[in-house]
Enzyme design. Sequence first.
Site, PDB file in Angstrom:
ATOM      1  N   ASP A   1       9.304  12.406  -8.520  1.00  0.00           N
ATOM      2  CA  ASP A   1       9.367  12.655  -6.929  1.00  0.00           C
ATOM      3  C   ASP A   1       9.742  10.842  -7.969  1.00  0.00           C
ATOM      4  OD1 ASP A   1       7.429  13.005  -4.071  1.00  0.00           O
ATOM      5  OD2 ASP A   1       7.888  11.620  -4.895  1.00  0.00           O
TER       6      ASP A   1
ATOM      7  N   ASN B   1      -4.639  -9.501   2.607  1.00  0.00           N
ATOM      8  CA  ASN B   1      -4.836 -10.301   1.645  1.00  0.00           C
ATOM      9  C   ASN B   1      -4.960 -11.213   2.342  1.00  0.00           C
ATOM     10  OD1 ASN B   1      -1.101  -9.500   1.999  1.00  0.00           O
ATOM     11  ND2 ASN B   1      -1.917  -9.190  -0.469  1.00  0.00           N
TER      12      ASN B   1
ATOM     13  N   HIS C   1       2.570   5.512   5.311  1.00  0.00           N
ATOM     14  CA  HIS C   1       3.273   5.838   3.836  1.00  0.00           C
ATOM     15  C   HIS C   1       4.095   6.472   3.747  1.00  0.00           C
ATOM     16  CE1 HIS C   1       2.670   1.279   3.070  1.00  0.00           C
ATOM     17  NE2 HIS C   1       0.908   1.674   2.827  1.00  0.00           N
TER      18      HIS C   1
ATOM     19  N   ARG D   1      10.826  -0.291  -4.177  1.00  0.00           N
ATOM     20  CA  ARG D   1       9.844  -1.729  -3.854  1.00  0.00           C
ATOM     21  C   ARG D   1       9.784  -2.179  -4.770  1.00  0.00           C
ATOM     22  NH1 ARG D   1       3.796  -2.345  -1.523  1.00  0.00           N
ATOM     23  NH2 ARG D   1       3.600  -5.120  -1.527  1.00  0.00           N
TER      24      ARG D   1
ATOM     25  N   TYR E   1      -2.080   6.802  -4.576  1.00  0.00           N
ATOM     26  CA  TYR E   1      -1.613   5.424  -4.907  1.00  0.00           C
ATOM     27  C   TYR E   1      -2.188   4.414  -3.948  1.00  0.00           C
ATOM     28  CZ  TYR E   1       0.907   0.274  -5.274  1.00  0.00           C
ATOM     29  OH  TYR E   1       1.406  -0.494  -5.378  1.00  0.00           O
ATOM     30  N   TYR E   2      -2.590   4.788  -2.767  1.00  0.00           N
ATOM     31  CA  TYR E   2      -2.892   4.028  -1.306  1.00  0.00           C
ATOM     32  C   TYR E   2      -4.159   3.967  -1.458  1.00  0.00           C
ATOM     33  CZ  TYR E   2       0.898   1.358  -0.107  1.00  0.00           C
ATOM     34  OH  TYR E   2       2.081  -0.184   0.187  1.00  0.00           O
TER      35      TYR E   2
ATOM     36  N   GLN F   1       0.205 -11.747   5.361  1.00  0.00           N
ATOM     37  CA  GLN F   1      -0.237 -10.478   6.444  1.00  0.00           C
ATOM     38  C   GLN F   1      -1.966 -10.909   6.248  1.00  0.00           C
ATOM     39  OE1 GLN F   1       0.859  -7.092   4.716  1.00  0.00           O
ATOM     40  NE2 GLN F   1       0.698  -7.612   2.575  1.00  0.00           N
TER      41      GLN F   1
ATOM     42  N   ARG G   1      -5.576   4.393  -4.216  1.00  0.00           N
ATOM     43  CA  ARG G   1      -6.253   3.853  -5.610  1.00  0.00           C
ATOM     44  C   ARG G   1      -6.754   2.335  -5.096  1.00  0.00           C
ATOM     45  NH1 ARG G   1      -4.038  -0.887  -6.892  1.00  0.00           N
ATOM     46  NH2 ARG G   1      -1.861   0.668  -5.700  1.00  0.00           N
TER      47      ARG G   1
END
Lengths: 738, 738
Positions: free
Chosen positions: B440, B138, B420, B445, B264-265, B135, B267
Amino acid sequence: MLIMLTIGILANALLAQEHPNLILTKAGVEKIKAELGKVPLFDATVSATKAEVDAEIALGIHTPIPKDYSGGYTHERHKRNFLILQKAGVLFQILDDEKYAIYVRDMLFQYEAMYKDLPIHPQQRSYARGKLFWQCLNDSNWLVYVSQAYDCIYDWLPPKERKKLEKNLFRPFADFISIKNPQFFNRVHNHSTWGNAAVGMIGLVMNDEELIQRALYGIKNDGLEIDAKDNDGGFIKLPGQKPGFLSNIDEPFSPDGYFTEGPYYQRYAMYPFLIFAEGLHNVKPEYKIFEHKDSVLLKSVNTLLNLSDPDGEFFSLNDAQKGMSYYSRELVTAVDIAYYFGGNNPQLLSIAEKQGSVLLDDSGLAVALGVRDGKAQPFIKKSINLSDGADGKQGGVGILRYGTEDLTLVFKYAAQGLSHGHYDKLSFSLFEKGDEVIQDYGLARFVNIEQKGGGNYLKENTTWAKQTIAHNTIVQNETSHFNGEYEIGSKYHSELYFYDASNIEVQVVSAKEKNAYPGTEMHRTMAIIKDENFEKPFVLDILKVNSSNPNQYDLPLYFIGQVLQVNFDYESPLTLDTLGKENGYQHLYLEGKGSPTRDNTQFSWLDNGRFYTYTSATKKSDELLFTRIGANDPEFNLRREAALMIRRKNTGNTVFASVIEPHGSYSTVSEFAVNSNSSILNLKVVHDDAEYTAVAVKDVNGGECLMIISNIDSSKTSTHKLKIGDRDYQWSGPYYFK
Amino acid sequence: MLIMLTIGILANALLAQEHPNLILTKAGVEKIKAELGKVPLFDATVSATKAEVDAEIALGIHTPIPKDYSGGYTHERHKRNFLILQKAGVLFQILDDEKYAIYVRDMLFQYEAMYKDLPIHPQQRSYARGKLFWQCLNDSNWLVYVSQAYDCIYDWLPPKERKKLEKNLFRPFADFISIKNPQFFNRVHNHSTWGNAAVGMIGLVMNDEELIQRALYGIKNDGLEIDAKDNDGGFIKLPGQKPGFLSNIDEPFSPDGYFTEGPYYQRYAMYPFLIFAEGLHNVKPEYKIFEHKDSVLLKSVNTLLNLSDPDGEFFSLNDAQKGMSYYSRELVTAVDIAYYFGGNNPQLLSIAEKQGSVLLDDSGLAVALGVRDGKAQPFIKKSINLSDGADGKQGGVGILRYGTEDLTLVFKYAAQGLSHGHYDKLSFSLFEKGDEVIQDYGLARFVNIEQKGGGNYLKENTTWAKQTIAHNTIVQNETSHFNGEYEIGSKYHSELYFYDASNIEVQVVSAKEKNAYPGTEMHRTMAIIKDENFEKPFVLDILKVNSSNPNQYDLPLYFIGQVLQVNFDYESPLTLDTLGKENGYQHLYLEGKGSPTRDNTQFSWLDNGRFYTYTSATKKSDELLFTRIGANDPEFNLRREAALMIRRKNTGNTVFASVIEPHGSYSTVSEFAVNSNSSILNLKVVHDDAEYTAVAVKDVNGGECLMIISNIDSSKTSTHKLKIGDRDYQWSGPYYFK
């Protein structure tokens, strides 16, 4: 001669009347007082103990009418009382503060007032109900601790008060747990060890020779029937078995210091063994108790420490609650006493440092001084083979370790292990560092948690935890070893075939079991191998089964972690059904069922940031079953953990050969997956007959290693010749590896 | 004036041509060299970096033909390459050792030789396939890091070589991820942030104004259709949305620095946000990037640190892999940059100390100097309410903390969170210290673990993890919020009703959700309360649902641990079936089904040596369901974890009132169970109408507390009067508590 002996006895009697003399001694107390404030580990323990006892004194004295099982208020209160009494007694001696003596005295008299009219405990589950507690076992705990408290205030109490306590409380208490309950007192069992120690210790304090003799040698005519059993299904009396404390040392300990019930119960029993021994040593040195049976009591401490993982947690062998470790109070006692009476092994000091507390007696002072003076050395655990049985001839436990406990294999080929034994001949568990990789389930019990069956054994302990299918070993025809019958299991043990850990890169233990299934012989060889083509050491497992009849064999692998990948096809049921109806199978759900698509079955999983792959030489006709614990468990007493099981049907002789291979790492912080694939290309049984079994492992880097086991000659010196394919192999000893 | 401006521009252009100038600067490098060997944290990072890079240099340069998804060899190799290139560049600058420059140059020319003929990556899953990776995302990672490496050797390279690299590699690379892939580059999304930063950073190094403008403001005419979606179901272009780096700051960050996709995203995105900002600050200070939107980039670092538990692990909000923490490399960047460019907050130094490494640039040096000089202060996390949405008006996340993070409640009333986002309005999670109590689930993944779907999102992420039933919130009629439709969910957000953490003993957050189910309004108030009659703080949860139609409501509680006890009867099925057919229910097994036997349902469990009790005011007609995750999961992608679910059928308006109560402790070493029972005698909804809802909690020590929520007036100043039973209550503000 006669006069000297008489004088000796008199001197002894006079000395015995000077208190404290049981665990603390007059001289020891003086020494402790002189060092107070100068020995950090000792001082820390004194101050923690003082804080704890002072807080309890502030709360007042409570001796409720007994009513509850463990976990319940009255049980926990009386338990707390005896622990605090012992500590208060010690504080009185070393701090010279009378408030502690008063506290002990006042509580003892509350017990004295209560005890004479106290009926048997209302809870009826035990084969030997106590008075303060639901079982004599806990009453004995009480007396073991309270004897020490009494010893500490003995000289301070007026003789009249002593007499009253002894007449109304201690002597009847000691009689109740012994002559009134011979089925409890006169066994070879950890229960009796506590009973013996309790009676012996109060006997030593009271200078009551009758009690001391009873403690050491048991009740003469106990009237017990041979083969009677307790409420856990354990035997109460076996033919020819002698009762008493000395027998309780002789019987369950092997010459290597392995305790046949396993480390969890060894830990529990260590306290009465060692504390009574210390008292006996102090009051009756003529028994030379620490030298008894080649110093097995002291040796057993070292053995027990070796039965732990890198975090100090004991291996789950037989009934064992996970998480119990050498940080427990019993091991503080054990380590200190072993250090002081066993030759000041400096490696024990590093364990004491980790424990962070010591006994408040001569032995604890010695340990604290050793630590203060920088004498501690790391406690190094190496591979070790421990025999089981009083004579060391009833199988054993082999522990293979690589590196500084990077990988630890625990292989069990022991005897039944008394009433806490599991039916798991030739089973194993595996650890990477302090983490379980392949687990032994342990017990089904939440010790002292009232909500779970009063904190006692749950019925799933019998229906699941003890059953063979709960372990990493072979189950034949869905029945447990010895048909799960204690009477039969107790007659037999597995036999060591050979143990060789001399080469750190190829460590092997091999044992045979001929009685678990009549007509079937199992021979399992397990090795830790470090090969240069592999990142980490791996475990090679060769399990040869011989039977003249066709059977179904199940071999489960209780991995811990999340399934990553398999190389076979399987079907996943839409609804989960149990795998079987009995012998533990009723507790397993079948989550997937398939069969090998290649001659090697591979299964990989991830746990705790590490990858693992299991590679097994399977047959096309094998079934591969994903199972999960938890069926028929309406109260959620069992953990929902998984296994992969190889099922081989309609087979007589066969070999299960496999490798468990730790590799790589994964971090949820860096999100790097390193070396996540197995290094094994192929694993094959390249030869198998009555004489030899050979397994070859090819790796992805082009290497190949070969293990040949000589099946019928384990002599170190015999030479062997074998042709495999077009190659000739020649070696001496029970195995070939290259 | 005109002349001065011209001179200024010229000077700027000339300065810009002196390299390094992007992250490292000429002056900074001199300062670093002067301090080398004197700043432990910096020196440790240099030496770790040197060891890592030297080892890679020894292995040689490998630029394989791209082929794999993440986790696979070619992916991991190219990823490693860009990480090492960046480090090698820095080492060249600060150690003056040419071997690093040579390594960077040689690898760049291998890429240069390869790139021009490189086809699009063969793996087809992405909506924007890269060339080196599957993708463009990256590929952009690659360019963000490699720009820095190029900057470091820029002046060392002959101009001809620079020209060749720029012409054949960097410019086409930048064009490919931008104008050739506008659907990737021109979004408001973390993907585009990486793309923007990549193009902008190489633009800064090459002094290519066209690329810089493209990075900051996007592609002018991108030809994208409104409402097109990516392969994760996220929108590519929404009406009125502006592209480019600045929009990517403006849109997803709220004024409080909360990033709408979740921590998380955030970060993940922090690195390109901050590293490009640092470069822009250094090369084009006139953009005042760190001051943009009220310094939101710097503020967001503090916000992100606040979105972590005591172990530094980020809360799972939306798609989030558990275990990601402020120890990640992105947070090293974030903390150092925030410290250096954000006013030297000494609390950030304690995080840097824990991280144990710093950036090898001016900011990292400043941090290492601060640590060396003892300036670090503990990073104190308090209760905090964070708004969501570019304007801060799209709901938010409320975090209530008691003590030093003894108990932490994370309450989500945010916007959808882009692609997300999960469908979990008014959901929560709860932590005691660093341990999840009520979890949670996170994402489905295994990031970068090739064996699990190439390390990418698994289909269970959609069918389970995103669904409402996977969260601790209300599910109506077994359908997810917004029917699980992203288009609808993206239009709405919950609304804060009030937040008040001013009294540490009674901290409250309350929010409403009116759109998740048309016609239904949910109003949830959650409080952390510390009452003297309770050992520990507890959580009070009042969830009021209003609907004109009768519905079925499910309220799950995803507890972590082992069930201890319940006060209701339930049946345990012999075979496990799924709870439903869709919307996540197909992944749940029903392990038990019962109904309340009292007006209070109590359920207790044990985890990690702590006891917990859930007490809920249930109705006789409620169903109580024990569920377990794992049905319809043939590849074992999901964790087998449990919930207790309250199901209320055929109900319009109702209140779910409950308490989650941590208490006591259990040690597997001492085997003491302390305070293992709930302190709650009774919990009751004592009043409920449109205006007020009141819940009373009676405890076993004879105390009672009462919480009244004003349902329609959250003003701080309004005064209220309410009669409950025969008592009158009067108060001002949105709630009463005593």
